[in-house]
Design a protein around this motif. Sequence first.
Motif, mmCIF file in Angstrom:
data_model
loop_
_atom_site.group_PDB
_atom_site.id
_atom_site.type_symbol
_atom_site.label_atom_id
_atom_site.label_comp_id
_atom_site.label_asym_id
_atom_site.label_seq_id
_atom_site.Cartn_x
_atom_site.Cartn_y
_atom_site.Cartn_z
ATOM 1 N N GLU A 1 63.618 -6.465 13.641
ATOM 2 C CA GLU A 1 63.779 -6.518 15.094
ATOM 3 C C GLU A 1 62.703 -7.350 15.776
ATOM 4 O OE1 GLU A 1 66.203 -2.417 16.012
ATOM 5 O OE2 GLU A 1 64.084 -2.525 16.492
ATOM 6 N N THR A 2 61.462 -7.326 15.257
ATOM 7 C CA THR A 2 60.393 -8.034 15.951
ATOM 8 C C THR A 2 59.790 -9.163 15.133
ATOM 9 O OG1 THR A 2 58.660 -6.604 15.102
ATOM 10 C CG2 THR A 2 59.719 -5.897 17.113
ATOM 11 N N LEU B 1 52.837 -0.990 19.108
ATOM 12 C CA LEU B 1 51.915 -1.064 20.239
ATOM 13 C C LEU B 1 52.444 -1.972 21.342
ATOM 14 C CD1 LEU B 1 48.670 -0.385 20.736
ATOM 15 C CD2 LEU B 1 48.496 -2.816 20.424
ATOM 16 N N ALA B 2 52.866 -3.164 20.971
ATOM 17 C CA ALA B 2 53.182 -4.160 21.984
ATOM 18 C C ALA B 2 54.651 -4.148 22.375
ATOM 19 C CB ALA B 2 52.792 -5.548 21.488
ATOM 20 N N SER B 3 55.516 -3.710 21.466
ATOM 21 C CA SER B 3 56.938 -3.818 21.790
ATOM 22 C C SER B 3 57.588 -2.456 22.041
ATOM 23 C CB SER B 3 57.642 -4.530 20.646
ATOM 24 O OG SER B 3 58.994 -4.693 20.962
ATOM 25 N N TYR B 4 57.625 -1.596 21.022
ATOM 26 C CA TYR B 4 58.330 -0.315 21.200
ATOM 27 C C TYR B 4 57.652 0.562 22.241
ATOM 28 C CZ TYR B 4 60.834 -1.479 16.950
ATOM 29 O OH TYR B 4 61.610 -2.092 16.024
ATOM 30 N N ARG B 5 56.317 0.526 22.259
ATOM 31 C CA ARG B 5 55.591 1.338 23.234
ATOM 32 C C ARG B 5 54.860 0.442 24.229
ATOM 33 N NH1 ARG B 5 54.593 6.728 22.676
ATOM 34 N NH2 ARG B 5 56.045 7.622 21.218
ATOM 35 N N TYR C 1 61.608 -7.793 25.386
ATOM 36 C CA TYR C 1 61.304 -9.182 25.016
ATOM 37 C C TYR C 1 62.487 -9.914 24.397
ATOM 38 C CZ TYR C 1 56.737 -6.834 25.048
ATOM 39 O OH TYR C 1 55.652 -6.073 25.365
ATOM 40 N N ASP C 2 63.565 -9.207 24.082
ATOM 41 C CA ASP C 2 64.680 -9.835 23.382
ATOM 42 C C ASP C 2 65.212 -11.057 24.129
ATOM 43 O OD1 ASP C 2 64.525 -8.021 21.426
ATOM 44 O OD2 ASP C 2 66.347 -6.909 21.922
ATOM 45 N N VAL C 3 65.175 -11.020 25.459
ATOM 46 C CA VAL C 3 65.808 -12.079 26.244
ATOM 47 C C VAL C 3 64.881 -13.262 26.476
ATOM 48 C CG1 VAL C 3 67.367 -10.512 27.400
ATOM 49 C CG2 VAL C 3 65.120 -10.914 28.359
ATOM 50 N N LEU C 4 63.616 -13.178 26.021
ATOM 51 C CA LEU C 4 62.675 -14.248 26.335
ATOM 52 C C LEU C 4 63.027 -15.546 25.612
ATOM 53 C CD1 LEU C 4 59.244 -12.378 26.341
ATOM 54 C CD2 LEU C 4 60.554 -13.179 28.286
ATOM 55 N N SER C 5 63.782 -15.438 24.530
ATOM 56 C CA SER C 5 64.150 -16.630 23.788
ATOM 57 C C SER C 5 65.620 -16.477 23.393
ATOM 58 C CB SER C 5 63.245 -16.767 22.563
ATOM 59 O OG SER C 5 63.724 -17.801 21.735
ATOM 60 N N ASP C 6 66.223 -17.555 22.888
ATOM 61 C CA ASP C 6 67.636 -17.465 22.508
ATOM 62 C C ASP C 6 67.830 -16.467 21.376
ATOM 63 O OD1 ASP C 6 68.164 -19.338 24.383
ATOM 64 O OD2 ASP C 6 67.947 -21.042 23.007
ATOM 65 N N ASP C 7 66.861 -16.478 20.446
ATOM 66 C CA ASP C 7 66.931 -15.570 19.318
ATOM 67 C C ASP C 7 66.105 -14.320 19.645
ATOM 68 O OD1 ASP C 7 67.135 -14.447 16.861
ATOM 69 O OD2 ASP C 7 65.592 -15.696 15.918
ATOM 70 N N GLY D 1 57.011 -12.354 23.068
ATOM 71 C CA GLY D 1 56.575 -11.291 23.972
ATOM 72 C C GLY D 1 55.324 -10.606 23.457
ATOM 73 N N ILE D 2 55.330 -10.268 22.148
ATOM 74 C CA ILE D 2 54.174 -9.566 21.573
ATOM 75 C C ILE D 2 52.929 -10.439 21.660
ATOM 76 C CG2 ILE D 2 53.220 -8.695 19.390
ATOM 77 C CD1 ILE D 2 55.990 -7.627 18.746
ATOM 78 N N LEU D 3 53.108 -11.750 21.375
ATOM 79 C CA LEU D 3 51.975 -12.679 21.436
ATOM 80 C C LEU D 3 51.368 -12.712 22.842
ATOM 81 C CD1 LEU D 3 50.891 -14.720 19.237
ATOM 82 C CD2 LEU D 3 51.946 -16.461 20.651
ATOM 83 N N LEU D 4 52.246 -12.840 23.864
ATOM 84 C CA LEU D 4 51.750 -12.946 25.240
ATOM 85 C C LEU D 4 51.096 -11.643 25.693
ATOM 86 C CD1 LEU D 4 54.654 -14.913 26.909
ATOM 87 C CD2 LEU D 4 52.331 -15.697 26.510
#
Lengths: 192, 120, 145
Positions: A139-140, A150-154, C97-103, C111-114
């Motif tokens: 998923e990530t 940490l950054a996505s799910y929560r 974050y799913d919508v931030l890019s096409d994939d 998203g996680i990086l930012l």
Amino acid sequence: MSVDVISSDLLNVALLVFMGITAVAVARLRNLFAVVMLSGIYSLLGATLYVVLDAVDVAFTEAAVGAGISTVLMLGTLALTTSREKATPTARARTAMALSVAIGAVLIYATLDMPLFGDPSAPINHHVVPRYLDESLEETGVPNVVTAVLASYRGYDTLGETFVIFTAACGVLVLIGRPRRRKTDGTGASKA
Amino acid sequence: MSAYAFPGLANYWIAIVLMMIGLYVVMAHENLIKKIVGLNIFQVSVFVLYISMGKVKGGPAPILADNITIYSNPLPHVLILTAIVVGVATTALGLALIVRVNEQYGSIEDDDIRDLENAE
Amino acid sequence: MMHRKIILRIVSKQLIPFILLFALYVQWHGDFGPGGGFQAGVIFAAGFILYGILFGLGTLRRVLPSWFTRLCLASGVLIYSGVGVAAMLMGGQYLDYDVLSDDPVHGQELGILLVEAGVGLTVFAAMVTIFCAFAGRDRVTPRKN
């Protein structure tokens, strides 16, 4: 069970005992400089313990924050205040001791229902965690599950924590950020 | 599971003993810096309790790799990771308050400050 | 003042670039190994705090002026919440974050990086700000009663 599992368990208990010794020393010493240094050691022992318990991210943070930054800040406070503590009244110490022993006994009674240490069938390992472990990579795309959670799910949680840090820094700035204006009268603080 | 159950619940017990030492320091000592150190001891032992719960025997750190099937529980790690940094931020706030208290009263002993308050 | 603690000064001058480099490694490698914004921010701040301890608060403030750390403090939180708002504007939910890019997977990675960058920036600035506040305070002689 293999030898390395047993030795890591022994290490785990040994580190906890060291932490206990350090904590007792903190409680007994009255030289605050030594107390602050011991509290840094306590954090560092905690960080080592987290490595043994496979919480590498947490260990990393504790080593940098608990043993590093906190100690610097406490030393800064000592420089601004005093490094000697007054003796504690015995009656107060006895009451505190009785209260903490009582609370500790209740808490230890509560642990008797808990699953054993390291038990893979414990409820904590069966609620949302299998999903994180099984699907977070697809998923990530992030192999470190801690970062993914940490950054996505929560993400909301971490956003809140970031705001707490921001607010705490603002609070420190408000409290002591501005250099103190010197009073001309000898009484020091104002009674506004 | 095999019959091997060391350390069993001992991890939680030692963590609770550490917690109580922290609580004792907070309650018994008048010195405000000592109280903050006591709170720190309490805080780290709560972290130890959480991380102990998340440990799975034989499971490595939760960084996914091939041919590993069992991992330690990542959820307590996430919670405690953020708690540590928030903890130092709030400790800093507490220390800043102590600095201000010392400037106002010339003491960081709780009972001295109370006496000064009553005298005024 | 400058001739005192000469070994400490020279050794830490050599060390500080590596501390900062290590912090950046921890920041951007946090997806694959232990690390992330919280740790990187603290380590990055530790490099500057070491500099401040050895060379004085004035020198540190010439490198990192207070307007700069305050800007970092606020912009870290702003980046984090901005990613959430950006996700909303692109048709998703807040912090989705799913919508931030096409994939979706690329979106998550971005998203996680930012978000981690925002966390790192805020934590770094908060630690430096707090250190400077303590270091810049004058000691007050206790009031006589």
